[in-house]
Design an enzyme around this catalytic site. Sequence first.
Site, PDB file in Angstrom:
ATOM      1  N   HIS A 307       1.025  -1.237   0.275  1.00 16.37           N
ATOM      2  CA  HIS A 307       0.119  -0.030   0.279  1.00 16.37           C
ATOM      3  C   HIS A 307       0.511   1.135  -0.177  1.00 16.37           C
ATOM      4  CE1 HIS A 307      -2.933   2.986   1.238  1.00 16.37           C
ATOM      5  NE2 HIS A 307      -4.358   2.060   1.048  1.00 16.37           N
ATOM      6  N   ASP A 364      -7.682  -5.365  -0.028  1.00 21.36           N
ATOM      7  CA  ASP A 364      -8.608  -6.216  -1.128  1.00 21.36           C
ATOM      8  C   ASP A 364      -8.451  -7.055  -0.918  1.00 21.36           C
ATOM      9  OD1 ASP A 364      -9.924  -3.753  -2.820  1.00 21.36           O
ATOM     10  OD2 ASP A 364      -7.985  -3.371  -3.002  1.00 21.36           O
TER      11      ASP A 364
HETATM   12  N1  ACO Z   1       4.030  -7.750  -4.637  1.00 20.70           N
HETATM   13  C1  ACO Z   1       5.343  -8.104  -4.508  1.00 20.70           C
HETATM   14  N2  ACO Z   1       6.346  -6.489  -4.790  1.00 20.70           N
HETATM   15  C2  ACO Z   1       5.866  -5.697  -4.238  1.00 20.70           C
HETATM   16  C3  ACO Z   1       3.907  -6.151  -4.124  1.00 20.70           C
HETATM   17  C4  ACO Z   1       3.657  -6.265  -4.497  1.00 20.70           C
HETATM   18  N3  ACO Z   1       1.804  -6.403  -4.308  1.00 20.70           N
HETATM   19  N4  ACO Z   1       4.039  -3.826  -3.844  1.00 20.70           N
HETATM   20  C5  ACO Z   1       5.483  -3.812  -3.885  1.00 20.70           C
HETATM   21  N5  ACO Z   1       6.629  -4.220  -4.260  1.00 20.70           N
HETATM   22  C6  ACO Z   1       7.494  -4.102  -4.446  1.00 20.70           C
HETATM   23  C7  ACO Z   1       7.690  -2.801  -5.792  1.00 20.70           C
HETATM   24  O1  ACO Z   1       8.409  -3.652  -7.046  1.00 20.70           O
HETATM   25  C8  ACO Z   1       8.867  -2.023  -4.867  1.00 20.70           C
HETATM   26  O2  ACO Z   1       9.830  -2.674  -4.907  1.00 20.70           O
HETATM   27  P1  ACO Z   1      11.509  -1.884  -4.985  1.00 20.70           P
HETATM   28  O3  ACO Z   1      11.851  -1.299  -4.386  1.00 20.70           O
HETATM   29  O4  ACO Z   1      12.925  -3.303  -4.523  1.00 20.70           O
HETATM   30  O5  ACO Z   1      11.208  -1.942  -6.721  1.00 20.70           O
HETATM   31  C9  ACO Z   1       8.542  -1.857  -3.707  1.00 20.70           C
HETATM   32  O6  ACO Z   1       8.158  -3.093  -2.949  1.00 20.70           O
HETATM   33  C10 ACO Z   1       7.528  -0.699  -4.228  1.00 20.70           C
HETATM   34  O7  ACO Z   1       7.238  -1.077  -4.246  1.00 20.70           O
HETATM   35  P2  ACO Z   1       6.167   0.039  -5.088  1.00 20.70           P
HETATM   36  O8  ACO Z   1       5.366  -0.179  -6.460  1.00 20.70           O
HETATM   37  O9  ACO Z   1       7.157   1.476  -5.357  1.00 20.70           O
HETATM   38  O10 ACO Z   1       4.921   1.200  -3.853  1.00 20.70           O
HETATM   39  P3  ACO Z   1       3.558   2.212  -4.342  1.00 20.70           P
HETATM   40  O11 ACO Z   1       3.264   2.406  -3.462  1.00 20.70           O
HETATM   41  O12 ACO Z   1       4.369   2.963  -5.551  1.00 20.70           O
HETATM   42  O13 ACO Z   1       2.654   1.294  -4.472  1.00 20.70           O
HETATM   43  C11 ACO Z   1       0.917  -0.071  -4.580  1.00 20.70           C
HETATM   44  C12 ACO Z   1       1.926   0.787  -4.144  1.00 20.70           C
HETATM   45  C13 ACO Z   1       0.676   0.589  -6.337  1.00 20.70           C
HETATM   46  C14 ACO Z   1      -0.439  -0.327  -3.501  1.00 20.70           C
HETATM   47  C15 ACO Z   1       1.661  -1.998  -5.132  1.00 20.70           C
HETATM   48  O14 ACO Z   1       1.641  -2.193  -3.348  1.00 20.70           O
HETATM   49  C16 ACO Z   1       0.688  -2.536  -5.431  1.00 20.70           C
HETATM   50  O15 ACO Z   1       1.197  -2.497  -6.705  1.00 20.70           O
HETATM   51  N6  ACO Z   1       0.393  -4.051  -5.282  1.00 20.70           N
HETATM   52  C17 ACO Z   1      -0.430  -4.611  -5.417  1.00 20.70           C
HETATM   53  C18 ACO Z   1      -1.858  -4.045  -6.464  1.00 20.70           C
HETATM   54  C19 ACO Z   1      -2.720  -4.024  -5.135  1.00 20.70           C
HETATM   55  O16 ACO Z   1      -3.140  -4.594  -4.169  1.00 20.70           O
HETATM   56  N7  ACO Z   1      -3.233  -2.391  -5.264  1.00 20.70           N
HETATM   57  C20 ACO Z   1      -4.665  -2.076  -3.887  1.00 20.70           C
HETATM   58  C21 ACO Z   1      -3.620  -1.042  -3.493  1.00 20.70           C
HETATM   59  S1  ACO Z   1      -5.502  -1.017  -2.179  1.00 20.70           S
HETATM   60  C22 ACO Z   1      -6.116   0.403  -2.643  1.00 20.70           C
HETATM   61  O17 ACO Z   1      -5.910   0.862  -3.522  1.00 20.70           O
HETATM   62  C23 ACO Z   1      -7.505   0.028  -2.535  1.00 20.70           C
END
Ligand code: ACO
Length: 428
Positions: A307, A364
């Site tokens: 998140h 979610d």
């Molecule tokens: N699975 C694997 N790796 C992940 C995940 C995941 N679900 N989420 C983040 N990471 C990793 C990224 O690859 C990144 O790694 P790095 O530092 O080695 O490059 C690090 O964790 C940080 O992730 P970001 O994408 O930069 O974090 P951001 O805050 O931009 O994204 C997000 C947050 C979009 C929710 C992300 O965690 C994600 O894609 N999760 C899966 C989708 C999801 O569940 N979305 C619902 C969110 S809740 C809502 O909107 C209601």
Amino acid sequence: MSDKAILELDGKKFEFPVFKGPENETAIDISTLRGSTNGVITLDPGFKNTGSCESKITFLDGEKGILRHRGYAIEELTKKASFLEVAFLVIFGELPTKAELKKFEDDIKSHSLVNEEMKDIVVGFPKSAHPMGMLSSFTSALTSFNPGVVDINSKEDMYNAIVKILGKFPVLATWAHRRNHGLPLNYADNSLGYIENLMQLMFKIPTEDYKINPIAVKALDELLILHEDHEQNCSTSTVRIVGSSGAGLFASLAAGVSALWGPLHGGANQAVIEMLEAIQKDGGDVAKYIAKAKDKNDPFRLMGFGHRVYKNFDPRARIIKNAADELFEDLNLNDPILDIAKHLEEVALKDEYFAERKLYPNVDFYSGIIYRALGIPVSMFTVMFAIGRLPGWIAQWKEMRENGEPIGRPRQLYTGETLRSFLPFEKR
Ligand code: ACO
């Protein structure tokens, strides 16, 4: 902490006031930056460090896993209030009295009939259309059936627009599902409560009695309360920014629905179930999917994990996990998908990759499991989220309008070509 921040640039010092909120959140007010520095801007892709507004609606602390609406803890609200009671709180700022709540519910019911001509728009969509695409279009179409602009100085106008959309939105949302399945488009039943009505709108068929299960109603009520607001997330920011141009409530909400649709936002609840089903089909090998999520050469992400704000347990995920357990026990259900989800969570939380990046289950992760248990089709999961989030979008739009916020218009750092001469075809 100091009450001013100093920026040094080219040997010159610029001062900016520092504000603290009642929860000790600190913000540097850079609104004079461009003017005082002769055009310097901040660069913050994804707005990870940017506060776009001041808001009194929702407080969340991502490090501690706290979520409160108007000062009330989400844990208490889900247990003690109904969906419309929380909606009233979120939108108008205080818990309603009994009389206020009754009036609010009755006013919403008085708007539950949708113009019959809207049905032509509904059946104009192919049956294969995604319900979120349809819902966004139907919400936008409401603007055409209600062309009057809300006078923001009129409390009455604002109130009428709010109860109107709260009355019509569940009808339109469920019509998307009915269209997908070739079912007759149901009318609201004003003898029922908001959640009961939502269920009959979605499931009742004219040839049979439809019995509403109170356990299902309680579970759905709680789940939708958990979705009501979440401060400046992608869809809410969209609603505020669209509204900031002077666009009306329904047009702004239609944009919010589109923003919510994406798999990185509300669309994740659909993506989670699809992922869990894929894991189940693949023999339930959780470790394999954890490895895929960690592999930087694999685009796969563990859906429902991570998140932007929560770097701890999403408090909503905890509540939903317990609600799923309760529902399965009460309805005497068993779903292997729930076991896979719990196993996946357990393995991920022990894994260094997820621990280092502070990736926890989000709202979610378990919500789809509840929707599935209630018989709601996967394609409708994000629509359910939209129904839950509607009061938050309304509250944020109303606050933005009442605060008289300026039009949302970010700047950019231009990185393209500098001036060059036009090339005729033969020279390209
Ligand atoms: N699975 C694997 N790796 C992940 C995940 C995941 N679900 N989420 C983040 N990471 C990793 C990224 O690859 C990144 O790694 P790095 O530092 O080695 O490059 C690090 O964790 C940080 O992730 P970001 O994408 O930069 O974090 P951001 O805050 O931009 O994204 C997000 C947050 C979009 C929710 C992300 O965690 C994600 O894609 N999760 C899966 C989708 C999801 O569940 N979305 C619902 C969110 S809740 C809502 O909107 C209601």
